[in-house]
Design an enzyme around this catalytic site. Sequence first.
Site, PDB file in Angstrom:
ATOM      1  N   TYR A 164       0.827  -1.037   0.037  1.00  0.00           N
ATOM      2  CA  TYR A 164       0.055   0.157  -0.092  1.00  0.00           C
ATOM      3  C   TYR A 164       0.801   1.205   0.065  1.00  0.00           C
ATOM      4  CZ  TYR A 164      -3.835   3.075   1.774  1.00  0.00           C
ATOM      5  OH  TYR A 164      -4.598   4.104   1.921  1.00  0.00           O
ATOM      6  N   LYS A 168       1.111   4.028  -2.915  1.00  0.00           N
ATOM      7  CA  LYS A 168       0.560   5.599  -2.571  1.00  0.00           C
ATOM      8  C   LYS A 168       1.713   6.451  -2.713  1.00  0.00           C
ATOM      9  CE  LYS A 168      -3.672   4.827  -1.317  1.00  0.00           C
ATOM     10  NZ  LYS A 168      -4.520   5.395  -2.293  1.00  0.00           N
TER      11      LYS A 168
END
Length: 305
Positions: A164, A168
């Site tokens: 993640y 990001k």
Amino acid sequence: MGLDFSERVAIVTGAGGGLGREHALALARRGAKVVVNDPGGAVDGRGNSSAAEKVVQEIEAAGGTAMANHASVTDFAAVEAMVAQVMERWGQIDVLVNNAGILRDRSFAKMELDDFRQVLDVHLMGSVHCCKAVWPHMQAAGYGRIVLTTSSSGLFGNFGQSNYGAAKMALVGLMQTLALEGAKYHIHVNALAPTAATRMTEGLMAPEVLRALRPELVCPAMLVLAHESAPTRTILCAGAGSFEASHITMTRGVHISTDCVPLADMDTRLAEQLPQVLDRQGDAVPDNGFVQADMEMRKALQKLH
């Protein structure tokens, strides 16, 4: 009355619930025609539902205009079809809010590579697909506002979220370049780092914290970044009614000349001077990637004169 989005058409991905739903409702309340994109599914991206239709019904019941779309952002052909459908129906796309995402958290040692790839596919490539599909229409119109959803996990790191976080932070790099390339077309590209109580965070925080982190409290930052008055290349952080900006900066650093230090000893000298390299005093936010090379060359040339 809030910022005006009348006569604007906005696509919000992952808008069937949580933060995306609030984004869609907020835009619609301010006059935008909203495409509620969501294939449905659980936090990990599996399954499907009619969540998008329910949000459309909410918008229409409040007097707004919206349409549902179930394209998966991982499917570029489906995203292109969604954009074509919007152009056929409303003739323009002014705002793209890339919100779709999934979580498959696990420490890096225990994480399966398929889970790493899938998170990158949804967050990073999903945003790339959507940006790529709307880009020519925004170029032709000479106007566009794109909001990418980054995260403190990417900006600063977070245990158990290597997939993640990587996705990001990659979106910040995408923002930086698209903002530069879109400037002459008046396409502004920004990033939002939200802290909100959604399905993706409900297992990570205490109940009283989740109550304070209502998703709608993030929406003002999204609206500012999506409005015609928006800045560009800006990272706004938002949560619980607080708003901050995040910057990627470069320190003034040091120059180690090979005239004074043999190349074989330069690593030792750098290790000695590392505290000075890391010193944040006088750091700057570079306008583009060439700033680093320019500063390094200027320091080197100064040593020659």
